[in-house]
Design an enzyme around this catalytic site. Sequence first.
Site, short mmCIF file in Angstrom:
data_model
loop_
_atom_site.label_atom_id
_atom_site.label_comp_id
_atom_site.label_asym_id
_atom_site.label_seq_id
_atom_site.Cartn_x
_atom_site.Cartn_y
_atom_site.Cartn_z
N TYR A 239 0.55 -1.47 0.24
CA TYR A 239 -0.22 -0.03 0.26
C TYR A 239 0.63 1.33 0.24
O TYR A 239 1.92 1.51 0.92
CB TYR A 239 -0.79 0.12 1.38
CG TYR A 239 -2.45 -1.23 1.09
CD1 TYR A 239 -2.62 -1.50 2.31
CD2 TYR A 239 -3.23 -0.71 0.19
CE1 TYR A 239 -3.58 -2.37 2.33
CE2 TYR A 239 -3.98 -1.93 0.03
CZ TYR A 239 -4.85 -2.46 1.24
OH TYR A 239 -5.72 -3.28 1.12
N ASP A 267 -6.18 -0.72 -6.50
CA ASP A 267 -7.55 -0.61 -5.85
C ASP A 267 -8.23 -0.41 -5.38
O ASP A 267 -9.45 -0.13 -4.87
CB ASP A 267 -8.23 -2.49 -6.77
CG ASP A 267 -7.48 -3.54 -5.65
OD1 ASP A 267 -7.81 -4.74 -5.88
OD2 ASP A 267 -7.15 -2.59 -4.79
N HIS A 357 -9.62 -6.91 -5.51
CA HIS A 357 -9.82 -6.99 -3.81
C HIS A 357 -10.86 -8.21 -2.79
O HIS A 357 -10.77 -7.79 -1.83
CB HIS A 357 -9.86 -5.88 -3.44
CG HIS A 357 -8.56 -5.25 -2.38
ND1 HIS A 357 -8.08 -4.79 -2.60
CD2 HIS A 357 -8.43 -5.35 -0.95
CE1 HIS A 357 -7.05 -4.58 -0.92
NE2 HIS A 357 -7.85 -5.09 -0.38
C1 LIG Z 1 -10.61 -11.46 2.96
C2 LIG Z 1 -8.99 -10.42 2.48
C3 LIG Z 1 -8.37 -10.37 1.59
C4 LIG Z 1 -7.33 -8.93 1.40
C5 LIG Z 1 -7.64 -8.11 2.64
C6 LIG Z 1 -7.74 -8.48 3.96
C7 LIG Z 1 -8.51 -9.74 3.68
C8 LIG Z 1 -9.06 -10.17 5.16
N1 LIG Z 1 -6.41 -6.94 3.02
S1 LIG Z 1 -7.37 -5.76 3.85
O1 LIG Z 1 -7.31 -5.95 4.84
O2 LIG Z 1 -6.89 -4.85 2.77
O3 LIG Z 1 -8.39 -5.19 2.47
C9 LIG Z 1 -5.52 -7.18 1.71
C10 LIG Z 1 -4.65 -6.37 1.78
O4 LIG Z 1 -3.57 -5.75 3.00
N2 LIG Z 1 -4.04 -5.50 0.49
C11 LIG Z 1 -4.08 -6.38 -0.95
O5 LIG Z 1 -3.84 -6.00 -1.64
N3 LIG Z 1 -5.35 -6.99 -1.29
C12 LIG Z 1 -5.68 -7.41 0.65
N4 LIG Z 1 -7.07 -8.40 0.16
C13 LIG Z 1 -7.25 -9.01 -0.90
C14 LIG Z 1 -6.55 -10.20 -1.60
O6 LIG Z 1 -5.19 -9.40 -1.46
C15 LIG Z 1 -6.93 -11.01 -2.71
O7 LIG Z 1 -7.34 -9.89 -3.39
C16 LIG Z 1 -8.39 -11.50 -2.04
O8 LIG Z 1 -8.71 -11.43 -0.55
C17 LIG Z 1 -8.72 -12.64 -3.01
O9 LIG Z 1 -10.38 -12.99 -2.74
P1 LIG Z 1 -10.22 -14.06 -2.22
O10 LIG Z 1 -10.39 -13.68 0.02
O11 LIG Z 1 -11.43 -14.84 -2.69
O12 LIG Z 1 -9.58 -15.30 -1.97
#
Ligand SMILES: Cc1cc2c(cc1C)[n+](S(=O)(=O)[O-])c1c(=O)[nH]c(=O)nc-1n2C[C@H](O)[C@H](O)[C@H](O)COP(=O)(O)O
Length: 496
Positions: A239, A267, A357
């Site tokens: 990020y 995104d 995401h």
């Molecule tokens: C489930 C989950 C996803 C997050 C995620 C945290 C969780 C609990 N976080 S978030 O706190 O910011 O939203 C990140 C993150 O730190 N950075 C990122 O690039 N994607 C983040 N993602 C998105 C992740 O990298 C994938 O794009 C997404 O999880 C794929 O979908 P599935 O969970 O269905 O496999």
Amino acid sequence: MSAGKLTGAVVAEHNSKDSCWIIVHGKAYDVTEFLPEHPGGQKIILKYAGKDATEEFEPIHPPDTLDKFLDPSKHLGAVDMATVEQEEKAFDPEEAERQERISRMPHLEACYNLLDFEVVARQVMKKTAWAYYSSGADDEITMRENHAAFHKIWFRPRILVDVEHIDMTTTMLGTKCSIPFYVTATALGKLGHPEGEVVLTKAAHEHNVVQMIPTLASCSLDEIIDAKQGDQVQWLQLYVNKDREITRKIVEHAEERGCKGLFITVDAPQLGRREKDMRSKFSDPGSNVQSGGDDIDRTQGAARAISSFIDPGLSWKDIPWFKSITRMPIVLKGVQCVEDVLRAVEAGCDGVVLSNHGGRQLETARSGIEVLAEVMPALRERGWENRIEVYVDGGVRRATDILKALCLGARGIGIGRPFLYAMSAYGLDGVNRAMQLLKDEMEMNMRLIGAPTVADLSPSLLDTRGLLGGHSGVVPSDTLGLSAYDPLQVPRFNEK
Ligand SMILES: Cc1cc2c(cc1C)[n+](S(=O)(=O)[O-])c1c(=O)[nH]c(=O)nc-1n2C[C@H](O)[C@H](O)[C@H](O)COP(=O)(O)O
């Protein structure tokens, strides 16, 4: 002082906005001046003013957070924890029920697929942890479409192909991997398991699977890198901070420590509105959101509280700067249309991740697999398919999902929630089982498709007409069929 240490009584005197001391991991810190800067707001710190804040601190902050961000003069030294009054916890009926369900949870062997882990995790995880992991943006249509989209693609298997030997190996960013999926970046691993992301590191090593390290991990970057073994490959998910010097330091350090790819998340100029996460915070007895007394809007849940540093001004003009500060391959994570993939090629990026995401950002954004079906033909018609590596994530729950993405031309597939749920419910054994189940499914389905190697997986093995059906939103359901259908069983909890 007691034996040269601070006592709990002395720390307890500093329990207000005017003088605010907290205890973390047995040491006291003066956070009075830091209060207005805390991304998660002042209220959550003041709730623990004069007290031991370790339990609340642990899942959200890497252990080196205070060393990194709090001036050494505010580090007050060790506390004699025997003198710290531990608060009587009020009886929490929900927690008691959760513990009772844990006592009856299904054996690990009762989990036959990735969704089984989700069923169990939902019953045994703490409410706020489940809310954070499971939440998607707004109505969670995109989150659900991510998985549903795979059911719009059917196979056209070939027969009488010698499939005795199946080879699932591939390369991602030049690294040889035993199977074409990777552990994608998901923040706050310690919400689900006390060891956090290092559990995923251990399982990734066990199965020779790449791990993408999240910027917002609960563990520190060094803890996660220290946990890797041998030539295990890790990538950094970034990020981008408004303060580019902080970003530069993170990127340079990750490269020095051996990370083999920089995945810039594009995104999330602002984290999405995830109402399960918000709601669980709202009902959190410790927060004063009801009174509106919090100085930061904690109704936005953990996500918003931890992401205020992200730079919404990030743009294509920043790509040359990233290329100037690192030799790691640069991949844009969260690309969602053909035009931006073509632009990434022209900008000299090494890869893109077609992703929304996990449905946690823009609601009614299309699933990665649907965008993939559009992108690869556009790259092929320009002869650009080898100029950039295309990854996809979102909703992958079966090896057939992985195989469909590979047939369409993806280089690798990211998986998020399933490994979090497996870790949260069953720890390292859970993640290992989840990865092994996928491997077993991959081997069987490659045989059944008639494709013994990844190179044999081509668009000719798919019927993608279902993707052209658009997004009516109201899919005519097969009510008769469904009423007769004997649904798959899920792991059963032992009777009370
Ligand atoms: C489930 C989950 C996803 C997050 C995620 C945290 C969780 C609990 N976080 S978030 O706190 O910011 O939203 C990140 C993150 O730190 N950075 C990122 O690039 N994607 C983040 N993602 C998105 C992740 O990298 C994938 O794009 C997404 O999880 C794929 O979908 P599935 O969970 O269905 O496999």
